[in-house]
Scaffold this motif. Sequence first.
Motif, PDB file in Angstrom:
ATOM      1  N   VAL A 136      18.420  -3.981  24.676  1.00  0.00           N
ATOM      2  CA  VAL A 136      19.032  -2.885  23.919  1.00  0.00           C
ATOM      3  C   VAL A 136      18.288  -2.674  22.606  1.00  0.00           C
ATOM      4  O   VAL A 136      17.940  -1.549  22.227  1.00  0.00           O
ATOM      5  N   ALA A 137      18.035  -3.761  21.881  1.00  0.00           N
ATOM      6  CA  ALA A 137      17.339  -3.652  20.597  1.00  0.00           C
ATOM      7  C   ALA A 137      15.890  -3.226  20.787  1.00  0.00           C
ATOM      8  O   ALA A 137      15.335  -2.462  19.986  1.00  0.00           O
ATOM      9  N   TRP A 138      15.238  -3.718  21.851  1.00  0.00           N
ATOM     10  CA  TRP A 138      13.847  -3.377  22.122  1.00  0.00           C
ATOM     11  C   TRP A 138      13.689  -1.883  22.409  1.00  0.00           C
ATOM     12  O   TRP A 138      12.800  -1.223  21.874  1.00  0.00           O
ATOM     13  N   HIS A 139      14.564  -1.350  23.243  1.00  0.00           N
ATOM     14  CA  HIS A 139      14.461   0.057  23.610  1.00  0.00           C
ATOM     15  C   HIS A 139      15.033   0.982  22.545  1.00  0.00           C
ATOM     16  O   HIS A 139      14.591   2.124  22.420  1.00  0.00           O
ATOM     17  N   ARG A 140      16.015   0.469  21.765  1.00  0.00           N
ATOM     18  CA  ARG A 140      16.656   1.335  20.774  1.00  0.00           C
ATOM     19  C   ARG A 140      16.765   0.653  19.414  1.00  0.00           C
ATOM     20  O   ARG A 140      17.844   0.396  18.914  1.00  0.00           O
ATOM     21  N   PRO A 141      15.621   0.360  18.784  1.00  0.00           N
ATOM     22  CA  PRO A 141      15.680  -0.226  17.440  1.00  0.00           C
ATOM     23  C   PRO A 141      16.230   0.741  16.408  1.00  0.00           C
ATOM     24  O   PRO A 141      16.513   0.337  15.279  1.00  0.00           O
ATOM     25  N   ASP A 142      16.368   1.996  16.798  1.00  0.00           N
ATOM     26  CA  ASP A 142      17.028   2.956  15.906  1.00  0.00           C
ATOM     27  C   ASP A 142      18.535   2.733  15.865  1.00  0.00           C
ATOM     28  O   ASP A 142      19.233   3.349  15.044  1.00  0.00           O
ATOM     29  N   GLN A 143      19.039   1.821  16.725  1.00  0.00           N
ATOM     30  CA  GLN A 143      20.475   1.553  16.799  1.00  0.00           C
ATOM     31  C   GLN A 143      20.830   0.082  16.534  1.00  0.00           C
ATOM     32  O   GLN A 143      21.878  -0.205  15.978  1.00  0.00           O
ATOM     33  N   PHE A 144      19.983  -0.856  16.970  1.00  0.00           N
ATOM     34  CA  PHE A 144      20.254  -2.290  16.820  1.00  0.00           C
ATOM     35  C   PHE A 144      18.979  -3.008  16.388  1.00  0.00           C
ATOM     36  O   PHE A 144      17.899  -2.750  16.948  1.00  0.00           O
ATOM     37  N   ARG A 145      19.130  -3.981  15.435  1.00  0.00           N
ATOM     38  CA  ARG A 145      17.931  -4.663  14.940  1.00  0.00           C
ATOM     39  C   ARG A 145      18.085  -6.179  14.803  1.00  0.00           C
ATOM     40  O   ARG A 145      17.131  -6.834  14.389  1.00  0.00           O
ATOM     41  N   ARG A 146      19.240  -6.729  15.158  1.00  0.00           N
ATOM     42  CA  ARG A 146      19.451  -8.172  15.047  1.00  0.00           C
ATOM     43  C   ARG A 146      19.896  -8.696  16.411  1.00  0.00           C
ATOM     44  O   ARG A 146      20.871  -8.187  16.983  1.00  0.00           O
ATOM     45  N   ARG A 201       3.638  -8.480  22.872  1.00  0.00           N
ATOM     46  CA  ARG A 201       2.309  -8.668  22.303  1.00  0.00           C
ATOM     47  C   ARG A 201       1.538  -7.351  22.174  1.00  0.00           C
ATOM     48  O   ARG A 201       0.793  -7.151  21.213  1.00  0.00           O
ATOM     49  N   LYS A 202       1.718  -6.459  23.128  1.00  0.00           N
ATOM     50  CA  LYS A 202       0.888  -5.253  23.168  1.00  0.00           C
ATOM     51  C   LYS A 202       1.506  -4.051  22.463  1.00  0.00           C
ATOM     52  O   LYS A 202       0.786  -3.159  22.020  1.00  0.00           O
ATOM     53  N   THR A 203       2.818  -4.004  22.395  1.00  0.00           N
ATOM     54  CA  THR A 203       3.488  -2.843  21.828  1.00  0.00           C
ATOM     55  C   THR A 203       3.547  -2.932  20.310  1.00  0.00           C
ATOM     56  O   THR A 203       3.766  -4.005  19.739  1.00  0.00           O
ATOM     57  N   GLU A 204       3.354  -1.805  19.668  1.00  0.00           N
ATOM     58  CA  GLU A 204       3.486  -1.752  18.217  1.00  0.00           C
ATOM     59  C   GLU A 204       4.817  -2.384  17.812  1.00  0.00           C
ATOM     60  O   GLU A 204       5.867  -2.025  18.349  1.00  0.00           O
ATOM     61  N   PRO A 205       4.808  -3.353  16.891  1.00  0.00           N
ATOM     62  CA  PRO A 205       6.028  -4.101  16.568  1.00  0.00           C
ATOM     63  C   PRO A 205       7.180  -3.206  16.128  1.00  0.00           C
ATOM     64  O   PRO A 205       6.985  -2.175  15.478  1.00  0.00           O
ATOM     65  N   LYS A 206       8.376  -3.644  16.489  1.00  0.00           N
ATOM     66  CA  LYS A 206       9.600  -2.935  16.152  1.00  0.00           C
ATOM     67  C   LYS A 206      10.334  -3.718  15.063  1.00  0.00           C
ATOM     68  O   LYS A 206      10.186  -4.939  14.955  1.00  0.00           O
ATOM     69  N   PRO A 207      11.140  -3.065  14.252  1.00  0.00           N
ATOM     70  CA  PRO A 207      11.837  -3.757  13.154  1.00  0.00           C
ATOM     71  C   PRO A 207      13.026  -4.562  13.667  1.00  0.00           C
ATOM     72  O   PRO A 207      14.187  -4.183  13.525  1.00  0.00           O
ATOM     73  N   LEU A 208      12.739  -5.721  14.262  1.00  0.00           N
ATOM     74  CA  LEU A 208      13.764  -6.571  14.850  1.00  0.00           C
ATOM     75  C   LEU A 208      13.728  -7.977  14.241  1.00  0.00           C
ATOM     76  O   LEU A 208      12.658  -8.467  13.867  1.00  0.00           O
ATOM     77  N   ARG A 209      14.885  -8.610  14.194  1.00  0.00           N
ATOM     78  CA  ARG A 209      15.001 -10.028  13.853  1.00  0.00           C
ATOM     79  C   ARG A 209      15.658 -10.706  15.054  1.00  0.00           C
ATOM     80  O   ARG A 209      16.731 -10.280  15.496  1.00  0.00           O
ATOM     81  N   VAL A 210      15.048 -11.780  15.566  1.00  0.00           N
ATOM     82  CA  VAL A 210      15.487 -12.372  16.831  1.00  0.00           C
ATOM     83  C   VAL A 210      15.692 -13.882  16.672  1.00  0.00           C
ATOM     84  O   VAL A 210      14.820 -14.578  16.150  1.00  0.00           O
ATOM     85  N   PHE A 211      16.835 -14.356  17.158  1.00  0.00           N
ATOM     86  CA  PHE A 211      17.100 -15.798  17.232  1.00  0.00           C
ATOM     87  C   PHE A 211      17.133 -16.197  18.696  1.00  0.00           C
ATOM     88  O   PHE A 211      17.865 -15.603  19.498  1.00  0.00           O
ATOM     89  N   LEU A 212      16.340 -17.221  19.058  1.00  0.00           N
ATOM     90  CA  LEU A 212      16.257 -17.707  20.435  1.00  0.00           C
ATOM     91  C   LEU A 212      16.748 -19.147  20.525  1.00  0.00           C
ATOM     92  O   LEU A 212      16.397 -19.986  19.692  1.00  0.00           O
ATOM     93  N   GLN A 213      17.539 -19.435  21.559  1.00  0.00           N
ATOM     94  CA  GLN A 213      17.959 -20.799  21.864  1.00  0.00           C
ATOM     95  C   GLN A 213      17.735 -21.067  23.334  1.00  0.00           C
ATOM     96  O   GLN A 213      17.934 -20.188  24.183  1.00  0.00           O
ATOM     97  N   ASP A 214      17.309 -22.287  23.658  1.00  0.00           N
ATOM     98  CA  ASP A 214      17.228 -22.716  25.049  1.00  0.00           C
ATOM     99  C   ASP A 214      17.154 -24.238  25.098  1.00  0.00           C
ATOM    100  O   ASP A 214      16.974 -24.904  24.064  1.00  0.00           O
ATOM    101  N   GLY A 215      17.297 -24.790  26.307  1.00  0.00           N
ATOM    102  CA  GLY A 215      17.246 -26.230  26.507  1.00  0.00           C
ATOM    103  C   GLY A 215      16.239 -26.619  27.573  1.00  0.00           C
ATOM    104  O   GLY A 215      15.960 -25.845  28.500  1.00  0.00           O
ATOM    105  N   ARG A 216      15.705 -27.811  27.457  1.00  0.00           N
ATOM    106  CA  ARG A 216      14.657 -28.274  28.371  1.00  0.00           C
ATOM    107  C   ARG A 216      15.136 -28.410  29.817  1.00  0.00           C
ATOM    108  O   ARG A 216      14.330 -28.437  30.735  1.00  0.00           O
ATOM    109  N   ASN A 217      16.433 -28.523  30.005  1.00  0.00           N
ATOM    110  CA  ASN A 217      16.982 -28.661  31.353  1.00  0.00           C
ATOM    111  C   ASN A 217      17.594 -27.359  31.860  1.00  0.00           C
ATOM    112  O   ASN A 217      18.445 -27.368  32.756  1.00  0.00           O
ATOM    113  N   ASP A 218      17.125 -26.246  31.322  1.00  0.00           N
ATOM    114  CA  ASP A 218      17.566 -24.940  31.807  1.00  0.00           C
ATOM    115  C   ASP A 218      17.048 -24.734  33.234  1.00  0.00           C
ATOM    116  O   ASP A 218      16.257 -25.527  33.761  1.00  0.00           O
ATOM    117  N   LEU A 219      17.447 -23.642  33.854  1.00  0.00           N
ATOM    118  CA  LEU A 219      17.134 -23.385  35.257  1.00  0.00           C
ATOM    119  C   LEU A 219      15.635 -23.336  35.538  1.00  0.00           C
ATOM    120  O   LEU A 219      14.844 -22.869  34.709  1.00  0.00           O
TER     121      LEU A 219
END
Length: 593
Positions: A192-202, A224-242
């Motif tokens: 949602v944020a990637w396609h519509r940074p005019d609406q969501f940025r966190r 990597r290839k697309t002109e950067p968008k004004p987003l702030r992103v928090f990522l979480q994951d675990g080593r035993n994920d699927l």
Amino acid sequence: MRKTVVAFPGPILGRILFLVLLIAATPALAAESYPLHPDSQTQPGVPEGRVESYRFTSSRVFPGTERDYFVYVPAQYDADKPAALMVFQDGGGYFKRNGNWRVPVVFDNLIHKGDMPVTIAVMVNPGIVPGGDDAQSRFNRSYEYDSVSDRYATFLIDELLPVVKQKYNITDDPNLRGIGGSSSGAIAAFGVAWHRPDQFRRVFSTVGTYVGLRGGNEYPTLVRKTEPKPLRVFLQDGRNDLDIYGGSWWNANQTMLSALQWAGYQVKNQWGDGGHNGKHGAAIMPDALRWLWQDVDKPIEVNIGEHPELKDRLIPGETWELVSQGHRYTEGPAVAPDGSVYFVDGPAGEIWKVNADGKGASKFVDGISGVSGLMFDAKGNLYAARNGERKISRIAPDGTQTVIASDVGCNDLVVLDDGIYFTDPLKPAVWYLPHGGKPAVVAGGKSDAIPGKPNGIAVTPDKRFLVVVDAVGRYVWSYRIEQPGKLSFGQPYYYVHQPQDELNTGADGVTMAKDGSLLVASSLGVQVFDQPGRVHVIIDRPHSQGRLSNCVFAGPDAKTLYVTCGTRVFRRKTQIEGFAPWQDSVVPAKPRL
């Protein structure tokens, strides 16, 4: 799940080895036990917000779906002041005060402490299409969440949120809008944020599904290839994920983090040892939200000056500038020898001119029906592809028109000293028209390799290779020009990125840079290729509405990129120097292979 078989030589040694294996496994098992964060617990003296439940059954984006959604309203909410917004997917898991995520409790505490603004949370479930008559229902979760498209964003922004806003005063400022989720809900939030940074940025993403279920594995490449968008992103994951048929979630999240860091995004991560669940994500959510909402009074910005692929192509602070609007459909921009640019309004049968300084668009000629593409020669004559009329016209600098070919399809054309190459999307074929002669097919016979629908066309700066866009395929084709009117060795050469949710790339018009780079107008934006046919950069579309149909470099230094997009024309100053076919040949430097 992988199964390990161990052959024990004897019962005593077997027990010892079993204990060793059990002890070794204990840290991973213990890592799944995360303490409840203090801000996920009800605190004395903290005002409590309320949660209200609703049902939505009138979607046009996802017809037939039914879904519940829940709205958290903080105690500090003032109907006279727009509140910030945060949306969570799989809403049924977030709205309970004593559940796993405890959004109402966390929001109560963080808002009370001033760690996030007064924020309304909308927690929405995925849609279900009831089967009826004891039949199985259709569950839309993966379709809505895992698809790499703007469909779910459109549902949220154009359908659900307007209904919510009828009852609650919610801000339209994208800097004050966040979105989050877990697993497929996480990739949906990012999408949602990637396609519509005019609406969501966190974005708050836990155990995100950036894998090959419905093309989500493409996101790191696009980041990597697309002109950067004004987003702030928090990522979480675990080593035993699927780790299943769609890919490894753990590896995919690390790849996503690497892409966001490489492209210069504001990104933070926290890795653990857990599996595919919300235990770790829920435990760290209060601190993750603190980071996401910090400095909320400052807009999230992007800096292309440090981007490895953009810093030498684009100019920091330079964005798209509107040149002309109010047309029916703009197409076919062409640069004149004086640096001015001309474009067509096809349905209106008009050709317009923009001065070399980009100021002032004025009508050049009208009454030229069926016009779709333009190209100049070195003398300032303008050639018009009139595909709708199956004609090619030459227009002198004084506006005098001469039909130079009839009864041939011509969507786009390139003019060289010896003649004209043009595309015929219906035949399909590439034609050659010698100056003063008759047109002949040069690619399109039964034995010829040919795009499914030839469209945009250009020539390399050394004028040795002709490139032809396939409007319904994945590639831009390349042909070697052996001599005037003779092509050889045609092959699908330039790999075009396409929206994962669409059947083709939407590739249309093209233009060349002096260094041999090819620029292609497409659904994703202006894709910039190196000589070996690889996309390095995707420059953002200037506007979300209307087809991005064509592009050309113009201006006094040929470094201003003009694009036609729907009913408008835009321009953007760049560091890329364009090349026009009427210029002298230039041999680009050998590329890195």
